[in-house]
Design an enzyme around this catalytic site. Sequence first.
Site, PDB file in Angstrom:
ATOM      1  N   ASP A 160       0.859  -1.170   0.000  1.00  0.00           N
ATOM      2  CA  ASP A 160       0.000   0.000   0.000  1.00  0.00           C
ATOM      3  C   ASP A 160       0.908   1.237   0.000  1.00  0.00           C
ATOM      4  O   ASP A 160       1.860   1.299   0.762  1.00  0.00           O
ATOM      5  CB  ASP A 160      -0.842  -0.077   1.284  1.00  0.00           C
ATOM      6  CG  ASP A 160      -1.639   1.160   1.547  1.00  0.00           C
ATOM      7  OD1 ASP A 160      -2.429   1.533   0.674  1.00  0.00           O
ATOM      8  OD2 ASP A 160      -1.462   1.762   2.632  1.00  0.00           O
ATOM      9  N   ASP A 219       1.397   5.473  -0.066  1.00  0.00           N
ATOM     10  CA  ASP A 219       0.867   6.815   0.149  1.00  0.00           C
ATOM     11  C   ASP A 219       1.914   7.821  -0.286  1.00  0.00           C
ATOM     12  O   ASP A 219       3.093   7.665   0.012  1.00  0.00           O
ATOM     13  CB  ASP A 219       0.531   7.026   1.625  1.00  0.00           C
ATOM     14  CG  ASP A 219      -0.479   6.008   2.130  1.00  0.00           C
ATOM     15  OD1 ASP A 219      -1.627   6.036   1.654  1.00  0.00           O
ATOM     16  OD2 ASP A 219      -0.109   5.167   2.971  1.00  0.00           O
ATOM     17  N   ASP A 259       1.308   9.674  13.210  1.00  0.00           N
ATOM     18  CA  ASP A 259       1.183   9.026  14.512  1.00  0.00           C
ATOM     19  C   ASP A 259       2.524   8.524  15.080  1.00  0.00           C
ATOM     20  O   ASP A 259       3.026   9.064  16.058  1.00  0.00           O
ATOM     21  CB  ASP A 259       0.104   7.925  14.495  1.00  0.00           C
ATOM     22  CG  ASP A 259       0.208   6.966  13.309  1.00  0.00           C
ATOM     23  OD1 ASP A 259       1.179   7.058  12.533  1.00  0.00           O
ATOM     24  OD2 ASP A 259      -0.685   6.119  13.174  1.00  0.00           O
TER      25      ASP A 259
HETATM   26  P1  ATP Z   1      -0.632   0.125   6.509  1.00  0.00           P
HETATM   27  O1  ATP Z   1      -0.989   0.719   5.180  1.00  0.00           O
HETATM   28  O2  ATP Z   1       0.358  -0.964   6.502  1.00  0.00           O
HETATM   29  O3  ATP Z   1      -1.820  -0.175   7.345  1.00  0.00           O
HETATM   30  P2  ATP Z   1       0.260   2.806   7.074  1.00  0.00           P
HETATM   31  O4  ATP Z   1       1.254   3.308   8.070  1.00  0.00           O
HETATM   32  O5  ATP Z   1       0.511   3.110   5.639  1.00  0.00           O
HETATM   33  O6  ATP Z   1       0.131   1.263   7.342  1.00  0.00           O
HETATM   34  P3  ATP Z   1      -2.260   4.135   6.722  1.00  0.00           P
HETATM   35  O7  ATP Z   1      -3.495   3.972   7.518  1.00  0.00           O
HETATM   36  O8  ATP Z   1      -2.232   3.718   5.295  1.00  0.00           O
HETATM   37  O9  ATP Z   1      -1.125   3.373   7.535  1.00  0.00           O
HETATM   38  O10 ATP Z   1      -1.838   5.665   6.830  1.00  0.00           O
HETATM   39  C1  ATP Z   1      -0.759   6.232   6.097  1.00  0.00           C
HETATM   40  C2  ATP Z   1       0.014   7.192   6.976  1.00  0.00           C
HETATM   41  O11 ATP Z   1      -0.839   8.269   7.388  1.00  0.00           O
HETATM   42  C3  ATP Z   1       0.542   6.605   8.264  1.00  0.00           C
HETATM   43  O12 ATP Z   1       1.777   5.970   8.082  1.00  0.00           O
HETATM   44  C4  ATP Z   1       0.651   7.820   9.153  1.00  0.00           C
HETATM   45  O13 ATP Z   1       1.799   8.548   8.854  1.00  0.00           O
HETATM   46  C5  ATP Z   1      -0.554   8.645   8.735  1.00  0.00           C
HETATM   47  N1  ATP Z   1      -1.742   8.312   9.562  1.00  0.00           N
HETATM   48  C6  ATP Z   1      -2.739   7.456   9.262  1.00  0.00           C
HETATM   49  N2  ATP Z   1      -3.658   7.385  10.231  1.00  0.00           N
HETATM   50  C7  ATP Z   1      -3.260   8.266  11.178  1.00  0.00           C
HETATM   51  C8  ATP Z   1      -3.794   8.678  12.426  1.00  0.00           C
HETATM   52  N3  ATP Z   1      -4.941   8.168  12.912  1.00  0.00           N
HETATM   53  N4  ATP Z   1      -3.109   9.610  13.114  1.00  0.00           N
HETATM   54  C9  ATP Z   1      -1.964  10.141  12.629  1.00  0.00           C
HETATM   55  N5  ATP Z   1      -1.412   9.779  11.481  1.00  0.00           N
HETATM   56  C10 ATP Z   1      -2.031   8.859  10.737  1.00  0.00           C
HETATM   57 MG    MG Z   2      -0.781   2.830   4.053  1.00  0.00          MG
END
Ligand code: ATP
Ligand code: MG
Length: 441
Positions: free
Chosen positions: A63, A65, A142
């Site tokens: 995934d 971003d 986060d």
């Molecule tokens: P994965 O995709 O493996 O679940 P991820 O770290 O990419 O993990 P996402 O939910 O896709 O998680 O979010 C992308 C990014 O956005 C995170 O890495 C973080 O930096 C930020 N983020 C997402 N949700 C939050 C939150 N609730 N509070 C603060 N930052 C967040």
């Molecule tokens: Mg992600």
Amino acid sequence: MKNSGKDGQDLPRIIPRPAHNVSRKEISDSALKVLYRLHKAGFQAFLVGGGVRDALLGLHPKDFDVATDATPDEVRALFSNCRLIGRRFRLAHVRFGREIIEVATFRAAANADDDDASHDDEGRIIRDNVYGTIGEDVWRRDFTCNALYYNIADFSIWDYANGVADVERRRLVLIGDPDMRLREDPVRMLRAVRFAAKLDFTIDEGVVAAIRDNVSLLTNVPAARLFDEFLKLFQAGHAVRTFELLWEHGLFDELFPATAEELEKDQAYGRFVHAALENTDRRVADGLSVTPMFLLGVFLWGPTVKLAAARRAEEKMSESQSLSIAAYELVAQQQRRISIPKRFTVPMREMIALQPRFRATKGKRALNLLDHRRFRAAYDFMVLLSEAGLGDPAVAEFWRDVQTLSAKERIARFDVQSPGPGRKRRGRKRRGPRKPRGQSA
Ligand code: ATP
Ligand code: MG
């Protein structure tokens, strides 16, 4: 907050390409396309979040971003396959077939210290929609491991929050004051557990302490958001570890209070839940589908059985009926925490209500169970119950064997009397299609 960086003045540690192991081979072609096109148009373009973190850990991210200084409208102008989503904060989704690359414009963190309007009374973020620089964007994320930026301009990693060191130490550290960050968004408690389970990280002591103080805030999170989080928690292939961590930190109790109460009292039920979680992880590892209704059924089974017995003591009804009624009541109660869509609760109740029917192994009705549309799920459920010592192993064996038989052999095994030539159907034979009920011809 020390090192808050909210003026964007902190400088990142920049780790040049030869000094880290994030390779473009680990980044999907679609994500690379987005990054390169933004860069060529003169914008800053970084891969951020789980994509960088997982690549650093050698975990093959799925995934991606992207973070940029281009506004959503500028992003849309660059990509025809782009849609803007979100009301509170606008994000661009660039679509390539089934893959979506999320592109977010840098934004400044809502800051509780000097901006009362951005937080509610308990400290939850209600507004964070101010565009900013990368040096501001980092502080609203986060965990430190989620705040690493991979720069497509020179393949370096920008690290403002000591994320690389925390990845190396395998520690989950919240950026800033943990208590404040959890109050801003209590879902971060669940994210801590999810990442700890997935990455095999230790949750930092400060975060553990802050979770302890704030578990009850989960009840303020909208039930629909908790359903999304429930899926991510239990369907990512680490359900066993996730459950253990949720339990250890008092979070499971907040999500599934009736289940937690039953688990405290009943060890056999605990074995059943554990077996179901293991089974889910095995299916994910084998690339098989998992449906949330199965685990939800497992979580509600303990309290449902108890309530069903109470209902039967009050009123005469079949065991199946009482289970169905009890499951209905428990679902209604559970919905106040986690909203579960009807497309899952309806089959879940059917799966639960079918359980007593496995005990009957003779006759037409028993044979027909094999053709029930919930047979497969109900059968898997029954097998797990029996493995946990909550069902008769001979019954489980019977239903396992009978599925391998031919239609003719099944009729014999179930002792079904085939309708003899002398037996006539009662009533008149229907000619032509039946007219729909309740409608005059
Ligand atoms: P994965 O995709 O493996 O679940 P991820 O770290 O990419 O993990 P996402 O939910 O896709 O998680 O979010 C992308 C990014 O956005 C995170 O890495 C973080 O930096 C930020 N983020 C997402 N949700 C939050 C939150 N609730 N509070 C603060 N930052 C967040
Ligand atoms: Mg992600």
